[in-house]
Structures are given as C-alpha cells and as structure tokens.
Scaffold this motif. Structure first.
Motif, PDB file in Angstrom:
ATOM      1  N   VAL A 111      -7.823   1.349  -0.829  1.00  0.00           N
ATOM      2  CA  VAL A 111      -9.209   1.341  -0.361  1.00  0.00           C
ATOM      3  C   VAL A 111      -9.693  -0.092  -0.137  1.00  0.00           C
ATOM      4  O   VAL A 111     -10.350  -0.393   0.866  1.00  0.00           O
ATOM      5  CB  VAL A 111     -10.130   2.084  -1.342  1.00  0.00           C
ATOM      6  CG1 VAL A 111     -11.601   1.850  -1.020  1.00  0.00           C
ATOM      7  CG2 VAL A 111      -9.825   3.577  -1.341  1.00  0.00           C
ATOM      8  N   SER A 112      -9.351  -0.982  -1.067  1.00  0.00           N
ATOM      9  CA  SER A 112      -9.789  -2.376  -0.925  1.00  0.00           C
ATOM     10  C   SER A 112      -9.145  -3.029   0.300  1.00  0.00           C
ATOM     11  O   SER A 112      -9.782  -3.826   1.006  1.00  0.00           O
ATOM     12  CB  SER A 112      -9.469  -3.178  -2.193  1.00  0.00           C
ATOM     13  OG  SER A 112      -8.075  -3.348  -2.359  1.00  0.00           O
ATOM     14  N   ILE A 143       0.820  -1.221   0.000  1.00  0.00           N
ATOM     15  CA  ILE A 143       0.000   0.000   0.000  1.00  0.00           C
ATOM     16  C   ILE A 143       0.853   1.271   0.000  1.00  0.00           C
ATOM     17  O   ILE A 143       0.331   2.371   0.188  1.00  0.00           O
ATOM     18  CB  ILE A 143      -0.959   0.004   1.212  1.00  0.00           C
ATOM     19  CG1 ILE A 143      -0.272  -0.515   2.489  1.00  0.00           C
ATOM     20  CG2 ILE A 143      -2.180  -0.854   0.922  1.00  0.00           C
ATOM     21  CD1 ILE A 143       0.709   0.381   3.140  1.00  0.00           C
ATOM     22  N   SER A 144       2.150   1.141  -0.251  1.00  0.00           N
ATOM     23  CA  SER A 144       3.034   2.306  -0.254  1.00  0.00           C
ATOM     24  C   SER A 144       3.896   2.320  -1.508  1.00  0.00           C
ATOM     25  O   SER A 144       4.278   1.269  -2.023  1.00  0.00           O
ATOM     26  CB  SER A 144       3.930   2.296   0.985  1.00  0.00           C
ATOM     27  OG  SER A 144       4.882   3.346   0.921  1.00  0.00           O
ATOM     28  N   ALA A 145       4.224   3.518  -1.957  1.00  0.00           N
ATOM     29  CA  ALA A 145       5.125   3.668  -3.096  1.00  0.00           C
ATOM     30  C   ALA A 145       6.588   3.536  -2.681  1.00  0.00           C
ATOM     31  O   ALA A 145       7.470   3.461  -3.533  1.00  0.00           O
ATOM     32  CB  ALA A 145       4.899   5.028  -3.763  1.00  0.00           C
ATOM     33  N   PHE A 146       6.853   3.498  -1.372  1.00  0.00           N
ATOM     34  CA  PHE A 146       8.209   3.388  -0.863  1.00  0.00           C
ATOM     35  C   PHE A 146       8.357   2.087  -0.074  1.00  0.00           C
ATOM     36  O   PHE A 146       7.403   1.632   0.552  1.00  0.00           O
ATOM     37  CB  PHE A 146       8.558   4.571   0.060  1.00  0.00           C
ATOM     38  CG  PHE A 146       8.927   5.828  -0.668  1.00  0.00           C
ATOM     39  CD1 PHE A 146      10.240   6.254  -0.716  1.00  0.00           C
ATOM     40  CD2 PHE A 146       7.958   6.589  -1.300  1.00  0.00           C
ATOM     41  CE1 PHE A 146      10.591   7.421  -1.382  1.00  0.00           C
ATOM     42  CE2 PHE A 146       8.284   7.757  -1.971  1.00  0.00           C
ATOM     43  CZ  PHE A 146       9.614   8.177  -2.015  1.00  0.00           C
ATOM     44  N   LEU A 204     -11.604   8.716   2.764  1.00  0.00           N
ATOM     45  CA  LEU A 204     -10.496   9.085   3.638  1.00  0.00           C
ATOM     46  C   LEU A 204      -9.125   8.643   3.148  1.00  0.00           C
ATOM     47  O   LEU A 204      -8.108   9.165   3.606  1.00  0.00           O
ATOM     48  CB  LEU A 204     -10.744   8.504   5.031  1.00  0.00           C
ATOM     49  CG  LEU A 204     -11.970   9.126   5.717  1.00  0.00           C
ATOM     50  CD1 LEU A 204     -12.592   8.174   6.708  1.00  0.00           C
ATOM     51  CD2 LEU A 204     -11.578  10.426   6.399  1.00  0.00           C
ATOM     52  N   ALA A 205      -9.066   7.696   2.226  1.00  0.00           N
ATOM     53  CA  ALA A 205      -7.774   7.208   1.733  1.00  0.00           C
ATOM     54  C   ALA A 205      -7.237   8.106   0.634  1.00  0.00           C
ATOM     55  O   ALA A 205      -7.980   8.537  -0.250  1.00  0.00           O
ATOM     56  CB  ALA A 205      -7.916   5.783   1.211  1.00  0.00           C
ATOM     57  N   GLY A 206      -5.931   8.394   0.702  1.00  0.00           N
ATOM     58  CA  GLY A 206      -5.303   9.248  -0.297  1.00  0.00           C
ATOM     59  C   GLY A 206      -4.027   8.647  -0.846  1.00  0.00           C
ATOM     60  O   GLY A 206      -3.747   7.459  -0.669  1.00  0.00           O
ATOM     61  N   ALA A 249      -3.820   6.480  -9.116  1.00  0.00           N
ATOM     62  CA  ALA A 249      -5.234   6.151  -8.909  1.00  0.00           C
ATOM     63  C   ALA A 249      -5.443   4.655  -8.661  1.00  0.00           C
ATOM     64  O   ALA A 249      -6.253   4.260  -7.810  1.00  0.00           O
ATOM     65  CB  ALA A 249      -6.056   6.612 -10.111  1.00  0.00           C
ATOM     66  N   THR A 250      -4.692   3.835  -9.386  1.00  0.00           N
ATOM     67  CA  THR A 250      -4.813   2.388  -9.193  1.00  0.00           C
ATOM     68  C   THR A 250      -4.336   1.989  -7.804  1.00  0.00           C
ATOM     69  O   THR A 250      -4.963   1.155  -7.118  1.00  0.00           O
ATOM     70  CB  THR A 250      -3.989   1.639 -10.258  1.00  0.00           C
ATOM     71  OG1 THR A 250      -4.471   2.009 -11.555  1.00  0.00           O
ATOM     72  CG2 THR A 250      -4.103   0.138 -10.073  1.00  0.00           C
ATOM     73  N   GLY A 251      -3.241   2.591  -7.369  1.00  0.00           N
ATOM     74  CA  GLY A 251      -2.709   2.303  -6.043  1.00  0.00           C
ATOM     75  C   GLY A 251      -3.659   2.733  -4.940  1.00  0.00           C
ATOM     76  O   GLY A 251      -3.816   2.035  -3.928  1.00  0.00           O
TER      77      GLY A 251
END
Length: 348
Positions: free
Chosen positions: A214-215, A75-78, A198-200, A207-209
């Motif tokens: 959210v899921s 769930i993170s780009a890092f 609430l998720a950003g 957008a896909t991430g």
C-alpha cells in the motif's frame, strides 16, 4: 504506429435476437428464471453471436506474460525470475491453465512480452518482446508511449489470430510477478479510491507485506497524480500484459467476439478498455469473483455478476477456463430443452 484503432466502433449486439432468446427461455419446460444466470448468459451470447443457437465450443485463451519494474520495491512473495520460468511451464503443459486448456480442447496462445530472465525461443510461445520489464513506476512512468502502443497491439494481434480461427469465445490471462501491484495502482487511479481499498495479498503477502505494498502504491500514485486519462494512467502504472489485455478486449468488441474475463488483473484491464470505449462492456462476461482484495470493488464498478466464487486468485486465466463448462451448459440448455408445447407440459 498509431492508437487511432482503439476508437474504432464496436460491433453491436443483436437486440432482436436477444428478445427472441428471452422469449424462447420463457417457453422452456421450467419456471421462468429458474436457471438464473445460465439463462442470462445464454441470451447474452445469442445476441452477441447474432444467432438463435449460441455456442462456445471453440475457445481461444491468450496468456500474456511480462515483468514489472516495481518488483524492485519488494512487493511480491516470489522472485521475479518466476515469470520467465512460468512461461516455460505454460509451454511444457505443466501450469494450471495448460491443464485446463487441454481439458477444454481450447487453443492456448502464450505470448512473452518481456521477462527479466528471457527463456528464449520456446515451441508454443510467441515472442512479442517489448523490453525485459516495465520501469519502476515509483520513479518514472512504467512504459514509454511506444511501449504502450506495442503492448496494446500485441493484444489485438491475439484477437486477430483468434478471429481467423473462427473462435466463439476469447479469454485473456496474465502472468507477471508484481502485476497485482500494477493492477491495484491502475484500479486506484481509475476509480479515484485509496490503494488500501484495492491492494491484496497477491502471491501470498502477509499483513505487513500488504501494508508495504500500500505504501508503495501511495508513492506511485502521488508521482503520477496528474495522469487523468485512462490511457495515460495505463502507461504510467500499468504493465505490458495489462496493456495487451486492454488491447485484446477492445479488439474483440470491434471484431464481434465475446470475452470471458478472468480475475483481478484482467478485470483491471477490462475497466481500462470500457473507460476508453463504453461499447466494449456488452461483450464482457465475468467468470469468477477472485479472492484478491480489490476484485470485488472492480466488479462492482463494472456492474458485473461473476458466474462463480471459488476463492481463486491464481490468474493465468484459470478462473475463466473453469467457468467455460458453465457457459457450454447454458448454451446446451438454451438450445436443447423442450418447450412446454413440444413436451406436452401444461403451463400455469
């Protein structure tokens, strides 16, 4: 260890000083209300500090670092190793909050609550290790009861240190890969709103991430849906650093220390604290409106008016640190401007 301290009474603001400070603002050489929020925060600080001459010269910034088991869900780009690496960066002075703290001549208190790549003993970092990370809250509760107690206590300890240093303003910050997911889960549970509200982007998801995030949140909230109490929600989907911030905000209000709240993560913690003890709310000032998607909703839920909106979403307490000069100037104006009588200026 006990959680009874969470419910100890908070110090009350001085209503008489608030009234006096408001009357003083009306006598200053300016149209009433013309300095907007700067007037309001000066009055608030005067009432909280129980003085006619508020000040925020001595600032304490505690940055709590911790890793999150939910990072397993991509769930993170890092990568998760960044948390421990950033702890080193805080200590060596290279992070944004390190630069800001130096510029403000503020105390920077870096607290390592547990990272997957433990950087070990580092000068300038306090070790309050609870575990390498929380558990993956898509499978089980993020924290055991003992871990939650330890994290809350770590936040309170930072406030005790700040109080001993005669601090005038406490700021809490956060570092932890995965913590926007945790904060979004917590906010969704507390506000009873869908995670999509609430998720950003967090560390920079596309957008896909974000949809994947959210899921993941939907799965977690379905698993922990019976956790109705704020403390239990914090235990089930929170993080060590979010719990530490919650403990710090409660302890600050109990110690009579004003707090400047940073961004999305810290505001989620503030909402937990206020849910536990509504009397915490008067002690909270809000620095900025984060660009992180859910922050505006959290601010609205707390009826909070942030000082600035600069499109920030870094965390680390960076947005709060940037707002400190505004608070200092608000105090300078309140304390230093002439009254109409002193200046010989006519009133309407």
């Amino acid at each position: 260890m006990s959680l009874d301290w969470l419910y100890a009474p908070c110090v009350h603001a001085d209503a008489d000083i608030a009234e006096s400070a408001h009357a003083h603002q009306l006598q200053l050489t300016k149209p009433p209300g013309s300095l907007g929020q700067l007037e309001a925060v000066a009055i608030q600080l005067a009432s909280l500090q129980h003085t006619k001459h508020p000040a925020v010269d001595r600032v304490w910034i505690s940055v709590f670092a911790a890793d999150h088991g939910v990072a397993e869900e991509n769930i993170s780009a890092f990568p998760q190793v960044v948390t421990g690496e950033m702890v080193r960066n805080f200590a060596s002075g290279g992070a944004a909050i390190s630069v800001l703290a130096r510029s403000l001549e503020a105390t920077l208190d870096v607290v390592n609550l547990g990272t997957v790549n433990d950087p070990g003993e580092i000068p300038g970092v306090r070790r309050a290790i609870i575990a390498p990370s929380t558990a993956n809250f898509c499978r089980e509760a993020a924290m055991t009861p003992a871990q939650l107690e330890a994290a809350l206590a770590a936040g309170a300890q930072s406030v005790r240190m700040a109080k001993a240093a005669d601090t005038q303003l406490f700021i809490g910050g956060d570092m932890g890969i995965g913590n926007t997911t945790s904060a979004a889960a917590l906010a969704s549970a507390l506000l009873d709103e869908p995670p999509s509200c609430l998720a950003g982007a967090g560390t920079g998801l596309n957008a896909t991430g974000i949809q994947h995030k959210v899921s993941v949140l939907e799965r977690a909230l379905a698993l922990h849906g019976t956790a109705k109490d704020a403390l239990e929600q914090l235990r089930c989907v929170g993080g060590f650093e979010i719990a530490a911030l919650t403990g710090a905000y409660l302890a600050a209000a109990q110690a009579g220390m004003p707090v400047l709240v940073d961004g999305f993560i810290t505001t989620a913690a503030a909402l937990v604290a206020v849910t536990i003890q509504p009397d915490v709310r008067p002690w909270l000032l809000f620095a900025h409106r984060s660009k992180e998607h859910g922050h505006a909703r959290l601010l609205a839920a707390m009826d909070a008016a942030p000082l600035v909106d600069l499109g920030l979403r870094l965390g680390e307490a960076s947005g709060a640190a940037l707002a400190v000069p505004l608070l200092r100037l608000a105090c300078a104006l309140h304390n230093g401007m002439a009254t109409f009588e002193q200046a010989g200026v006519s009133t309407a």
